[in-house]
Each structure stands twice: as C-alpha cells, then as structure tokens.
Design a protein around this motif. Structure first.
Motif, PDB file in Angstrom:
ATOM      1  N   TYR A 115       0.855  -1.195   0.000  1.00  0.00           N
ATOM      2  CA  TYR A 115       0.000   0.000   0.000  1.00  0.00           C
ATOM      3  C   TYR A 115       0.884   1.235   0.000  1.00  0.00           C
ATOM      4  N   ILE A 116       0.698   2.095  -1.004  1.00  0.00           N
ATOM      5  CA  ILE A 116       1.496   3.317  -1.077  1.00  0.00           C
ATOM      6  C   ILE A 116       0.594   4.530  -1.265  1.00  0.00           C
ATOM      7  N   HIS A 117       1.098   5.671  -0.847  1.00  0.00           N
ATOM      8  CA  HIS A 117       0.405   6.943  -1.019  1.00  0.00           C
ATOM      9  C   HIS A 117       1.134   7.718  -2.108  1.00  0.00           C
ATOM     10  N   VAL A 118       0.482   7.898  -3.249  1.00  0.00           N
ATOM     11  CA  VAL A 118       1.068   8.603  -4.380  1.00  0.00           C
ATOM     12  C   VAL A 118       0.557  10.037  -4.360  1.00  0.00           C
ATOM     13  N   ASN A 119       1.481  10.971  -4.169  1.00  0.00           N
ATOM     14  CA  ASN A 119       1.112  12.371  -4.060  1.00  0.00           C
ATOM     15  C   ASN A 119       0.695  12.955  -5.407  1.00  0.00           C
ATOM     16  N   TYR A 120      -0.375  13.724  -5.373  1.00  0.00           N
ATOM     17  CA  TYR A 120      -0.844  14.446  -6.546  1.00  0.00           C
ATOM     18  C   TYR A 120      -1.107  15.881  -6.124  1.00  0.00           C
ATOM     19  N   ALA A 121      -0.365  16.805  -6.712  1.00  0.00           N
ATOM     20  CA  ALA A 121      -0.577  18.218  -6.419  1.00  0.00           C
ATOM     21  C   ALA A 121      -1.711  18.719  -7.306  1.00  0.00           C
ATOM     22  N   ARG A 122      -2.720  19.268  -6.704  1.00  0.00           N
ATOM     23  CA  ARG A 122      -3.883  19.759  -7.456  1.00  0.00           C
ATOM     24  C   ARG A 122      -3.462  20.689  -8.584  1.00  0.00           C
ATOM     25  N   GLY A 123      -4.020  20.443  -9.757  1.00  0.00           N
ATOM     26  CA  GLY A 123      -3.765  21.308 -10.901  1.00  0.00           C
ATOM     27  C   GLY A 123      -2.360  21.234 -11.451  1.00  0.00           C
ATOM     28  N   THR A 124      -1.634  20.178 -11.120  1.00  0.00           N
ATOM     29  CA  THR A 124      -0.239  20.089 -11.548  1.00  0.00           C
ATOM     30  C   THR A 124      -0.102  20.072 -13.063  1.00  0.00           C
ATOM     31  N   LYS A 125       0.965  20.669 -13.514  1.00  0.00           N
ATOM     32  CA  LYS A 125       1.342  20.638 -14.932  1.00  0.00           C
ATOM     33  C   LYS A 125       2.671  19.891 -15.081  1.00  0.00           C
ATOM     34  N   ASP A 126       3.163  19.347 -13.967  1.00  0.00           N
ATOM     35  CA  ASP A 126       4.430  18.632 -13.953  1.00  0.00           C
ATOM     36  C   ASP A 126       4.324  17.366 -14.802  1.00  0.00           C
ATOM     37  N   GLU A 127       5.127  17.282 -15.844  1.00  0.00           N
ATOM     38  CA  GLU A 127       5.023  16.172 -16.796  1.00  0.00           C
ATOM     39  C   GLU A 127       5.323  14.818 -16.150  1.00  0.00           C
ATOM     40  N   ALA A 128       6.265  14.777 -15.227  1.00  0.00           N
ATOM     41  CA  ALA A 128       6.587  13.504 -14.562  1.00  0.00           C
ATOM     42  C   ALA A 128       5.381  12.987 -13.772  1.00  0.00           C
ATOM     43  N   THR A 129       4.704  13.892 -13.072  1.00  0.00           N
ATOM     44  CA  THR A 129       3.509  13.506 -12.321  1.00  0.00           C
ATOM     45  C   THR A 129       2.403  13.053 -13.265  1.00  0.00           C
ATOM     46  N   LEU A 130       2.203  13.807 -14.340  1.00  0.00           N
ATOM     47  CA  LEU A 130       1.153  13.460 -15.301  1.00  0.00           C
ATOM     48  C   LEU A 130       1.440  12.119 -15.980  1.00  0.00           C
ATOM     49  N   GLN A 131       2.715  11.824 -16.189  1.00  0.00           N
ATOM     50  CA  GLN A 131       3.087  10.534 -16.783  1.00  0.00           C
ATOM     51  C   GLN A 131       2.730   9.386 -15.838  1.00  0.00           C
ATOM     52  N   VAL A 132       2.978   9.571 -14.551  1.00  0.00           N
ATOM     53  CA  VAL A 132       2.598   8.545 -13.568  1.00  0.00           C
ATOM     54  C   VAL A 132       1.079   8.404 -13.520  1.00  0.00           C
ATOM     55  N   MET A 133       0.368   9.513 -13.590  1.00  0.00           N
ATOM     56  CA  MET A 133      -1.103   9.446 -13.578  1.00  0.00           C
ATOM     57  C   MET A 133      -1.603   8.680 -14.808  1.00  0.00           C
ATOM     58  N   ARG A 134      -0.994   8.903 -15.958  1.00  0.00           N
ATOM     59  CA  ARG A 134      -1.387   8.139 -17.155  1.00  0.00           C
ATOM     60  C   ARG A 134      -1.093   6.651 -16.952  1.00  0.00           C
ATOM     61  N   ARG A 135       0.042   6.362 -16.376  1.00  0.00           N
ATOM     62  CA  ARG A 135       0.418   4.966 -16.096  1.00  0.00           C
ATOM     63  C   ARG A 135      -0.599   4.298 -15.175  1.00  0.00           C
ATOM     64  N   LEU A 136      -1.164   5.075 -14.272  1.00  0.00           N
ATOM     65  CA  LEU A 136      -2.149   4.556 -13.313  1.00  0.00           C
ATOM     66  C   LEU A 136      -3.582   4.658 -13.832  1.00  0.00           C
ATOM     67  N   GLY A 137      -3.767   5.023 -15.089  1.00  0.00           N
ATOM     68  CA  GLY A 137      -5.104   5.084 -15.676  1.00  0.00           C
ATOM     69  C   GLY A 137      -5.829   6.396 -15.436  1.00  0.00           C
ATOM     70  N   ASN A 138      -5.073   7.458 -15.157  1.00  0.00           N
ATOM     71  CA  ASN A 138      -5.645   8.786 -14.882  1.00  0.00           C
ATOM     72  C   ASN A 138      -6.707   8.762 -13.781  1.00  0.00           C
ATOM     73  N   PRO A 139      -6.328   8.268 -12.597  1.00  0.00           N
ATOM     74  CA  PRO A 139      -7.304   8.146 -11.512  1.00  0.00           C
ATOM     75  C   PRO A 139      -7.826   9.475 -10.986  1.00  0.00           C
ATOM     76  N   GLN A 140      -7.121  10.567 -11.241  1.00  0.00           N
ATOM     77  CA  GLN A 140      -7.554  11.868 -10.738  1.00  0.00           C
ATOM     78  C   GLN A 140      -8.914  12.277 -11.300  1.00  0.00           C
ATOM     79  N   ARG A 141      -9.354  11.629 -12.357  1.00  0.00           N
ATOM     80  CA  ARG A 141     -10.670  11.951 -12.935  1.00  0.00           C
ATOM     81  C   ARG A 141     -11.815  11.588 -11.990  1.00  0.00           C
ATOM     82  N   PHE A 142     -11.532  10.745 -10.989  1.00  0.00           N
ATOM     83  CA  PHE A 142     -12.569  10.312 -10.057  1.00  0.00           C
ATOM     84  C   PHE A 142     -12.640  11.167  -8.800  1.00  0.00           C
TER      85      PHE A 142
END
Length: 164
Positions: A88-115
């Motif tokens: 179990y891990i906590h993956v940090n997401y900064a609201r409204g981020t434009k950071d490409e590395a973070t967005l790449q991880v979100m894509r890898r995880l199926g863009n969960p921020q949409r929920f």
C-alpha cells in the motif's frame, strides 16, 4: 456559525496548525517522493511477496485522503487484510499540476484523478491496472463505511483476482 468556523480556520492557520492536524490526521503523502520510483519499488516488493499494489492517489491537502488513510490503519481487520494482501502506497498528486513527470505517472495509473480524491488504484504485479476505485462509493456520512471498505479490499486480493 460560518463566521465562527472561518475564525477557527484562520486562527489555526495563523498558529501553524492546519484544520487537518487539529483533527489529529497524520500527513501520509511524501510530497517530495518520485512517484514513478515509488510505484516501481512497490511492484518489486509485491512480486516478491505475492501481493498486489494499491496506490492511494491524493495529497496532504485532501481531508478525505487523510481520513481514508487513518480509517484503514485504525481498524484492525482492515489493516491486517491490507498488510497480508497488498503493498500500500500513497502517491502524491498536487492539485492542478502541470508537472510532466507527475502526469506521466497518472497516465500509467489510468488517470485516476478523474474520479476525485482519494482514488485507489489496484495494480497487478506486472504493473498493469486491475481496477480504479472512486472512493466516494466507500463513504458514509463524514467517514467511510467499514463494510464497503472491507468488501473492496476482499474483492481485490490476489486470491480473488487469481494472481497468486
């Protein structure tokens, strides 16, 4: 009443105490962590231990994220179920981020921020996404529903999904 709440929040901020800290909620997200490395490390541990990975995506800014983290560690049955079956891990997401590395991880995880947050992403040992859980379906009043949370974790154990 609204003025009183606003005054309490402003006082807490001025004193350096966040409203979440005042509720006794632990900050569980490492805001400086490399999320890709965090996921890769969890996958290595999961493969070695016959477990799945659960990524709780959110941030210390999110009261519901901190409530969920506290909820699953405060209930012994849930905590043991998670410990036995998941990394179990906590993956940090900064609201409204434009950071490409973070967005790449979100894509890898199926863009969960949409929920919304927290979003729970279950990963198979090969790194593929098995499930993304909108945590709002696990809520009850101002907390979480124990039976729904237990059911979620039980439905996604390695035995339940046939990965062990």
């Amino acid at each position: 009443m609204k003025k009183r709440i606003l005054l309490m929040v402003l006082t807490a901020l001025l004193l350096g105490v966040s409203p979440l800290a005042a509720q006794g909620l632990k900050r569980v997200y490492n805001e400086q962590a490399d999320a890709a490395l965090q996921v890769d490390s969890a996958l290595t541990v999961a493969r070695d231990g016959g477990k799945l990975v659960v990524c709780q995506v959110g941030g210390n800014w999110c009261p519901w994220c901190l409530k969920f983290a506290d909820f699953i560690t405060s209930d012994n049955e849930i905590a043991q179920l998670v410990e036995k079956n998941f990394v179990y891990i906590h993956v940090n997401y900064a609201r409204g981020t434009k950071d490409e590395a973070t967005l790449q991880v979100m894509r890898r995880l199926g863009n969960p921020q949409r929920f919304g947050f927290p979003a729970l992403v279950v990963l198979r040992p090969d790194g593929s996404v098995a499930h993304i859980q909108d945590s709002s379906f696990l809520e009850q009043d101002k907390s979480y529903d124990r039976n729904k949370v237990l059911r979620f974790f039980k439905c996604w154990t390695p035995a339940a999904v046939g990965t062990n």
